[in-house]
Design an enzyme around this catalytic site. Structure first.
Site, mmCIF file in Angstrom:
data_model
loop_
_atom_site.group_PDB
_atom_site.id
_atom_site.type_symbol
_atom_site.label_atom_id
_atom_site.label_comp_id
_atom_site.label_asym_id
_atom_site.label_seq_id
_atom_site.Cartn_x
_atom_site.Cartn_y
_atom_site.Cartn_z
ATOM 1 N N ASP A 132 1.092 -17.214 -4.542
ATOM 2 C CA ASP A 132 1.526 -16.280 -5.209
ATOM 3 C C ASP A 132 0.585 -15.477 -6.194
ATOM 4 O O ASP A 132 0.818 -15.888 -7.658
ATOM 5 C CB ASP A 132 2.830 -16.764 -6.129
ATOM 6 C CG ASP A 132 3.457 -15.708 -7.168
ATOM 7 O OD1 ASP A 132 3.435 -14.420 -6.500
ATOM 8 O OD2 ASP A 132 4.195 -16.213 -8.291
ATOM 9 N N GLU A 180 2.191 -10.241 0.452
ATOM 10 C CA GLU A 180 2.523 -8.780 0.341
ATOM 11 C C GLU A 180 4.042 -8.572 0.654
ATOM 12 O O GLU A 180 4.776 -9.619 0.805
ATOM 13 C CB GLU A 180 1.714 -8.098 1.448
ATOM 14 C CG GLU A 180 1.918 -6.506 1.077
ATOM 15 C CD GLU A 180 0.912 -5.643 1.943
ATOM 16 O OE1 GLU A 180 -0.049 -6.133 2.455
ATOM 17 O OE2 GLU A 180 0.860 -4.422 1.891
ATOM 18 N N HIS A 194 1.558 -8.816 -3.677
ATOM 19 C CA HIS A 194 0.523 -7.971 -3.492
ATOM 20 C C HIS A 194 1.432 -6.504 -3.465
ATOM 21 O O HIS A 194 1.711 -6.176 -2.123
ATOM 22 C CB HIS A 194 -0.101 -8.116 -2.113
ATOM 23 C CG HIS A 194 -1.197 -7.222 -1.848
ATOM 24 N ND1 HIS A 194 -2.575 -7.521 -2.345
ATOM 25 C CD2 HIS A 194 -1.249 -6.115 -0.983
ATOM 26 C CE1 HIS A 194 -3.433 -6.682 -1.797
ATOM 27 N NE2 HIS A 194 -2.502 -5.618 -1.193
ATOM 28 N N ASP A 231 0.945 -1.022 -0.087
ATOM 29 C CA ASP A 231 0.304 0.066 -0.072
ATOM 30 C C ASP A 231 1.032 1.406 0.024
ATOM 31 O O ASP A 231 2.003 1.115 0.194
ATOM 32 C CB ASP A 231 -0.926 -0.046 1.117
ATOM 33 C CG ASP A 231 -0.347 0.098 2.535
ATOM 34 O OD1 ASP A 231 0.951 -0.623 2.704
ATOM 35 O OD2 ASP A 231 -0.723 0.991 3.538
HETATM 36 O O1 9MR Z 1 -3.736 -3.644 0.199
HETATM 37 C C1 9MR Z 1 -3.820 -3.595 1.494
HETATM 38 C C2 9MR Z 1 -2.682 -4.283 2.159
HETATM 39 O O2 9MR Z 1 -1.774 -3.478 1.958
HETATM 40 C C3 9MR Z 1 -3.020 -4.603 3.535
HETATM 41 O O3 9MR Z 1 -1.848 -5.213 4.384
HETATM 42 C C4 9MR Z 1 -4.153 -5.386 3.708
HETATM 43 C C5 9MR Z 1 -4.727 -5.647 5.395
HETATM 44 O O4 9MR Z 1 -5.023 -4.429 5.779
HETATM 45 O O5 9MR Z 1 -5.453 -4.927 3.219
HETATM 46 C C6 9MR Z 1 -5.242 -4.673 1.816
HETATM 47 O O6 9MR Z 1 -6.256 -4.074 1.083
HETATM 48 C C7 9MR Z 1 -7.491 -4.882 0.843
HETATM 49 C C8 9MR Z 1 -8.335 -4.766 1.982
HETATM 50 O O7 9MR Z 1 -7.924 -4.955 3.303
HETATM 51 C C9 9MR Z 1 -9.775 -5.496 1.580
HETATM 52 N N1 9MR Z 1 -10.088 -5.222 0.357
HETATM 53 C C10 9MR Z 1 -9.244 -5.400 -0.700
HETATM 54 C C11 9MR Z 1 -8.011 -4.637 -0.451
HETATM 55 C C12 9MR Z 1 -6.950 -4.719 -1.536
HETATM 56 O O8 9MR Z 1 -6.768 -6.106 -1.784
HETATM 57 O O1 9MR Z 2 2.856 -6.692 9.320
HETATM 58 C C1 9MR Z 2 1.551 -6.371 9.752
HETATM 59 C C2 9MR Z 2 1.057 -7.856 10.313
HETATM 60 O O2 9MR Z 2 2.091 -7.854 11.450
HETATM 61 C C3 9MR Z 2 -0.235 -7.828 10.863
HETATM 62 O O3 9MR Z 2 -0.532 -9.070 11.272
HETATM 63 C C4 9MR Z 2 -1.155 -7.268 9.717
HETATM 64 C C5 9MR Z 2 -2.579 -6.999 9.994
HETATM 65 O O4 9MR Z 2 -2.813 -6.244 11.057
HETATM 66 O O5 9MR Z 2 -0.690 -6.258 9.024
HETATM 67 C C6 9MR Z 2 0.641 -6.107 8.470
HETATM 68 O O6 9MR Z 2 1.110 -4.786 8.223
HETATM 69 C C7 9MR Z 2 0.490 -4.099 7.177
HETATM 70 C C8 9MR Z 2 0.152 -2.894 7.320
HETATM 71 O O7 9MR Z 2 -0.864 -2.920 8.163
HETATM 72 C C9 9MR Z 2 -0.616 -2.106 6.376
HETATM 73 N N1 9MR Z 2 0.600 -2.059 5.065
HETATM 74 C C10 9MR Z 2 0.675 -3.489 4.828
HETATM 75 C C11 9MR Z 2 1.386 -4.341 6.009
HETATM 76 C C12 9MR Z 2 1.905 -5.518 5.788
HETATM 77 O O8 9MR Z 2 0.835 -6.572 5.276
#
Ligand code: 9MR
Ligand code: 9MR
Length: 570
Positions: A537, A546, A491, A174
């Site tokens: 993947d 991600e 991701h 993100d």
């Molecule tokens: O793209 C988002 C990612 O960076 C975060 O780690 C993740 C969890 O917070 O959320 C992703 O966004 C998704 C959202 O949570 C749910 N709808 C789809 C989004 C994009 O795939």
């Molecule tokens: O790295 C984080 C992981 O420990 C948590 O379980 C998860 C859900 O809260 O979020 C991860 O961090 C995400 C952050 O919230 C948004 N940017 C993407 C990060 C990696 O997925």
């Protein structure tokens, strides 16, 4: 053909071995000549014929060393120890009708280590990327018109005040910028830097600052530190938890993102992580004229932040309380700030030698060692005591705790599925595990050796590298752009939207995660529920595929250390 396959399958089943395809799992990137060389083979019997051709054309006949049984799937795998292969070059291995190559060289980890650090350049925000080759892109997210969210308002900076908060790295797949994770990432890399200063002094990552007098490593950290400084409220010293859009952007390039960005509520955890990393940075940038004003600025910022945290010890981040607008992006929520207090107090004591911070550090010292993670930073505090000869007061208990951890970590390797300390406990797998459990563990093992002047744990750290780079249940080398089979669809918004087929090189993906938190929102079908095979993947899989700065920080800390061993191993 079909009949033959069936006959083989039936014969295999009758022999008690499960019908698995033959697959050789091995480190796909490369090994040092002195490094232990183990491969793990699925779908063959212990009596399988093995042949190994050396770079000089000699043919060896290694044997299966042991059979490993997976604690989850029950799969039987044959472990083959090829012993020391000291000639450099390419070895050809053949088992059960499958062939693969093993690369042995004097500098096996140099390219992957460099790419891991250079990744931070590719994910810089607020500048055009012009030294990225195929990955060049125009400016996005200038962040010169960021609004104070109502949750962060003060009389001096009421809601909707415009501030400028440019630069810094994107957090992950993100586009938001989170203080907790940013500070942790730099803190972890600083811990590696302090042990490998000579190594980093000459490591060139081909960035815009490569021609100045400061090591590229520090220049890269500074790009993010500059942003971090803007996240402190100059009025009271508290630090905003994050800079974010209300909702995640789509899978578009930075220049196509137009949602308003905000800084939101100050939090005690963000403020303390900020204080700690600023204190470390103030010390580490001291020798470099390129940033002559920085140490003083950073020292003042760190002390002011610490005071704010003391006055607001319960200011934890509560995203659900945010309105006008509500915010749904990453939380980095953490309801316990003891470890953050410990890291910040330790770093500030080391910088200022003020007895106040010593008393603070004593008050928050941990009772056991835990490997570094964004929500658990006590080890970063512990490293402050272990590294500096002047820091004696809490050193002994910190060292003892870490050594106890290391002894515990290496138990069970000899009967493990993939001959590695990582990957044997159910909670070794989860969101970001390849970083938090695999790389960070290996980093700590290397750290312990350095501290004790031993090489006892190196072997185990290298085993985690083997796991990470292909000797594992899925057969992936989990760093993009390296190995024969590596993630192609992380991701990661830029890699998805940039029209370049290959993702950015050098990205560590989160890895197998039986939590599968993305299953329903992404409409995903995981190939398996076994902890070590729960990986996909595909772009939608943010819970297993991600990328993130804290994860790459751990691969930098680990892989750069392995690369730095090149000089000591000869
Ligand atoms: O793209 C988002 C990612 O960076 C975060 O780690 C993740 C969890 O917070 O959320 C992703 O966004 C998704 C959202 O949570 C749910 N709808 C789809 C989004 C994009 O795939
Ligand atoms: O790295 C984080 C992981 O420990 C948590 O379980 C998860 C859900 O809260 O979020 C991860 O961090 C995400 C952050 O919230 C948004 N940017 C993407 C990060 C990696 O997925």
């Amino acid at each position: 053909m079909k009949t033959t396959m069936l006959t083989i399958a039936l014969a295999t089943l009758a022999s008690g071995v499960q019908a698995q395809e033959v697959a050789i799992r091995r480190n796909q990137v490369g090994c040092y000549p002195e490094q232990e060389k183990v491969v793990v083979v699925e779908g063959v019997k212990p009596s399988a014929k093995i042949s190994l051709t050396t770079p000089k054309g000699k043919v060896l006949k290694p044997k299966v060393t042991r059979t490993a049984v997976s604690p989850w799937s029950g799969k039987e795998r044959q472990v083959i120890d090829l012993a020391k292969l000291t000639d450099t070059g390419i070895y050809k291995l053949s088992v059960g009708g499958q062939q693969c190559e093993l690369r042995v060289s004097d500098r096996p980890y140099h390219d992957i280590a460099t790419a891991s650090l250079r990744l931070f350049y590719l994910i810089r925000s607020g500048i055009p990327i012009e030294q990225g080759g195929d990955y060049n892109r125009p400016l996005g997210h200038p962040d010169t018109h960021v609004l104070i969210h109502p949750s962060a308002a003060t009389p001096q900076r009421p809601a909707a005040t415009v501030i400028s908060s440019p630069f810094g790295w994107y957090d992950a797949g993100d586009y938001n910028k989170y203080v907790v994770n940013s500070s942790f990432s730099i803190g972890l890399m600083f811990a590696a830097y302090e042990q490998l200063t000579d190594y980093f002094a000459t490591l060139n990552t081909d960035i815009p600052e490569s021609n100045n007098q400061t090591p590229d490593f520090l220049d890269e950290m500074m790009f993010n530190l500059k942003w971090l400084l803007t996240m402190q409220d100059p009025g009271d010293g508290g630090v905003y938890h994050k800079l974010t859009t209300p909702n995640f952007e789509g899978f578009v390039m930075p220049k196509d993102c137009h949602q308003q960005r905000y800084v939101v509520a100050k939090s005690v955890t963000a403020t303390l992580d900020f204080a700690a990393v600023m204190a470390d940075a103030a010390r580490l940038f001291q020798p470099y004229n390129d940033y002559a004003r920085f140490p003083q600025l950073a020292t003042a910022a760190a002390e002011k932040a610490y005071q704010w945290a003391k006055e607001h010890p319960n200011a934890f981040y509560h995203q659900e309380r945010l309105t006008d607008p509500a915010v749904s992006t990453g939380t980095y929520g953490d309801g316990n700030a003891k470890d953050e207090f410990f890291w910040a107090a330790s770093a500030l004591y080391r910088l200022t030698h003020k007895s106040y911070y010593l008393e603070e550090a004593r008050q928050y010292q941990p009772s056991r060692f835990s490997i570094p993670s964004w929500g658990g930073v006590a080890s970063l505090g512990a490293f402050e005591w272990m590294t500096d000869p002047q820091m004696t007061e809490l050193r002994d208990p910190m060292v003892k705790q870490m050594m106890d951890y290391c002894e515990e970590a290496i138990k069970g390797v000899e009967s493990s599925s993939f001959q590695s300390p990582f990957g044997n406990k159910p909670d070794d797998f989860g969101w970001g595990c390849l970083s938090e459990k695999c790389c960070c563990q290996a980093f700590v093992l290397l750290y312990a050796d350095k501290l004790q002047g031993t090489s006892k744990y190196r072997r185990y750290a290298l085993q985690n590298a083997d796991y990470l780079l292909g000797r594992n249940a899925t057969g992936y080398c989990y760093v993009t752009g390296f190995g024969d089979k590596s993630p192609m669809h992380p991701h990661h918004r830029i890699s998805a939207a940039d029209n370049v087929e290959a993702p950015f090189p050098g990205m560590l993906v989160g890895g197998p995660n039986p939590g599968q938190q993305d299953k329903s929102s992404g409409n995903l079908t995981y190939p398996s529920n076994y902890p070590d095979e729960s990986y996909l993947d595909v772009e939608e899989s943010y819970a297993s595929n991600e990328i993130a700065i804290n994860w790459n920080a751990s691969s930098v800390a680990f892989l750069c250390w392995l690369d730095a061993l090149a000089t000591t191993l000869q």
